[in-house]
Write a protein that holds these residues in place. Structure first.
Motif, mmCIF file in Angstrom:
data_model
loop_
_atom_site.group_PDB
_atom_site.id
_atom_site.type_symbol
_atom_site.label_atom_id
_atom_site.label_comp_id
_atom_site.label_asym_id
_atom_site.label_seq_id
_atom_site.Cartn_x
_atom_site.Cartn_y
_atom_site.Cartn_z
ATOM 1 N N GLU A 76 32.113 22.154 8.929
ATOM 2 C CA GLU A 76 31.855 20.729 8.676
ATOM 3 C C GLU A 76 33.157 19.953 8.511
ATOM 4 N N GLN A 77 34.156 20.566 7.860
ATOM 5 C CA GLN A 77 35.453 19.892 7.715
ATOM 6 C C GLN A 77 36.146 19.735 9.066
ATOM 7 N N VAL A 78 36.021 20.746 9.910
ATOM 8 C CA VAL A 78 36.609 20.641 11.250
ATOM 9 C C VAL A 78 35.881 19.558 12.060
ATOM 10 N N ASP A 79 34.554 19.530 11.957
ATOM 11 C CA ASP A 79 33.780 18.481 12.639
ATOM 12 C C ASP A 79 34.276 17.101 12.239
ATOM 13 N N ALA A 80 34.477 16.910 10.942
ATOM 14 C CA ALA A 80 34.867 15.598 10.427
ATOM 15 C C ALA A 80 36.275 15.205 10.859
ATOM 16 N N ARG A 81 37.174 16.173 10.955
ATOM 17 C CA ARG A 81 38.577 15.880 11.286
ATOM 18 C C ARG A 81 38.827 15.840 12.789
ATOM 19 N N PHE A 82 38.306 16.846 13.502
ATOM 20 C CA PHE A 82 38.642 17.007 14.917
ATOM 21 C C PHE A 82 37.456 16.946 15.871
ATOM 22 N N GLY A 83 36.239 17.027 15.350
ATOM 23 C CA GLY A 83 35.082 17.175 16.224
ATOM 24 C C GLY A 83 34.811 18.647 16.476
ATOM 25 N N PRO A 84 33.885 18.956 17.391
ATOM 26 C CA PRO A 84 33.526 20.356 17.623
ATOM 27 C C PRO A 84 34.708 21.157 18.177
ATOM 28 N N ARG A 129 26.491 27.073 17.958
ATOM 29 C CA ARG A 129 25.680 25.868 17.725
ATOM 30 C C ARG A 129 26.398 24.604 18.173
ATOM 31 N N ARG A 130 27.719 24.643 18.155
ATOM 32 C CA ARG A 130 28.501 23.470 18.541
ATOM 33 C C ARG A 130 28.972 23.524 19.998
ATOM 34 N N MET A 131 29.242 24.718 20.502
ATOM 35 C CA MET A 131 29.813 24.863 21.845
ATOM 36 C C MET A 131 28.774 24.948 22.955
ATOM 37 N N GLY A 136 23.721 21.075 23.762
ATOM 38 C CA GLY A 136 24.395 19.823 24.075
ATOM 39 C C GLY A 136 25.905 19.888 23.972
ATOM 40 N N GLY A 137 26.451 21.082 23.788
ATOM 41 C CA GLY A 137 27.896 21.234 23.694
ATOM 42 C C GLY A 137 28.558 21.265 25.057
ATOM 43 N N ARG A 138 29.874 21.375 25.051
ATOM 44 C CA ARG A 138 30.650 21.341 26.299
ATOM 45 C C ARG A 138 31.220 22.704 26.663
ATOM 46 N N GLY A 139 30.760 23.738 25.959
ATOM 47 C CA GLY A 139 31.284 25.075 26.207
ATOM 48 C C GLY A 139 32.421 25.396 25.261
ATOM 49 N N GLY A 140 32.950 26.593 25.378
ATOM 50 C CA GLY A 140 34.048 26.980 24.503
ATOM 51 C C GLY A 140 34.394 28.445 24.641
#
Length: 252
Positions: A76-84, A129-131, A136-140
């Motif tokens: 959640e902290q990474v989401d808030a600072r940098f996004g997924p 869940r994010r990638m 709806g993610g962009r891969g990773g």
């Protein structure tokens, strides 16, 4: 995965050893680096300063990956600072006490499995869940830090640690196949004898010197040599590689 040079990498356990080398390498390669640490705040701040001095951007997060609430807060902290995130490196781990299987306690075994296995699973879960394009993610990219101990067994020293890294290898292969069509590559790096403080912390400060003759290349590796392979797996140069467990062990 984003093609922007401002990609984001999460590294768990980035305050020292192999994790610190990966975090520094990622910062030098243009990643925004978010890395966790469990207790070594001074080490974490030094790594963050090193990344900043090289022109990179770092976010340090205190987290114990064996605790689900800490893993959730980390992402959640990474989401808030940098996004997924674009890349997750599951590096945080522990070896537990040196000793034979007959001597291990349930508490020591549970602690090693909680960090190395449960922690890796939870971080992979949150990354997927994010990638995943399915969500709806962009891969990773996910890179798990395993160990040659998984294949060698760790007899007489840490079969418990070897078993936990065997689980990481299975996670890597299974997850890679599960999400391959969803834009995510999952691989593992399996370091051999690497010159870090892990051996001294485990109670065997002479371990590298004692076992060096068993390495075909006759020397222990460096954390930076492991980081180089992680960075290759995090790059487009390895675009057709998934489900691999790559030894970085000097032939051992």
């Amino acid at each position: 995965m984003s093609t922007s040079t401002q990609r984001t990498m999460i590294v768990t356990g980035g305050s020292k050893g192999i994790g610190a080398a990966i975090a520094r390498a990622a910062g030098g390669a243009g990643f925004r680096v978010a890395f966790s640490y469990k207790g070594d705040a001074a080490g974490a701040e030094q790594v963050a300063r090193d990344i900043a001095a090289a022109g990179g951007e770092a976010l340090t997060i205190k987290a114990d990956v064996a605790r689900e609430e800490d893993v959730l807060a980390l992402f959640e902290q990474v989401d808030a600072r940098f996004g997924p995130p674009d890349v997750l490196v599951n590096n945080a781990g522990g070896v537990g006490p040196l000793g034979r299987v007959e001597a291990i306690s349930a508490s020591a075994l549970t602690e090693v499995m909680a960090v190395n296995v449960v922690g890796s699973f939870l971080c992979c879960r949150e990354a997927v869940r994010r990638m995943s394009t399915r969500h709806g993610g962009r891969g990773g990219i996910i890179v798990n830090i395993s160990s040659r101990a998984a294949g060698l067994g760790g007899a007489g020293e840490w079969v418990h640690y070897a078993a936990s890294k065997g689980a990481v290898d299975s996670l890597t292969i299974g997850l890679a196949r599960e999400v391959a069509a969803e834009g995510i590559r999952v691989n593992a790096v399996a370091p051999g004898l690497i010159a870090t403080n892990l051996h001294a912390v485990a109670g065997a400060p002479d371990r590298l010197e004692r076992l060096a003759p068993s390495i075909p290349m006759r020397r222990p590796g460096t954390a930076e040599e492991v980081a180089d392979v992680v960075m290759w797996l995090a790059s487009p140069a390895s675009a057709y590689v998934t489900g691999a467990v790559i030894p970085v062990a000097g032939g051992r």
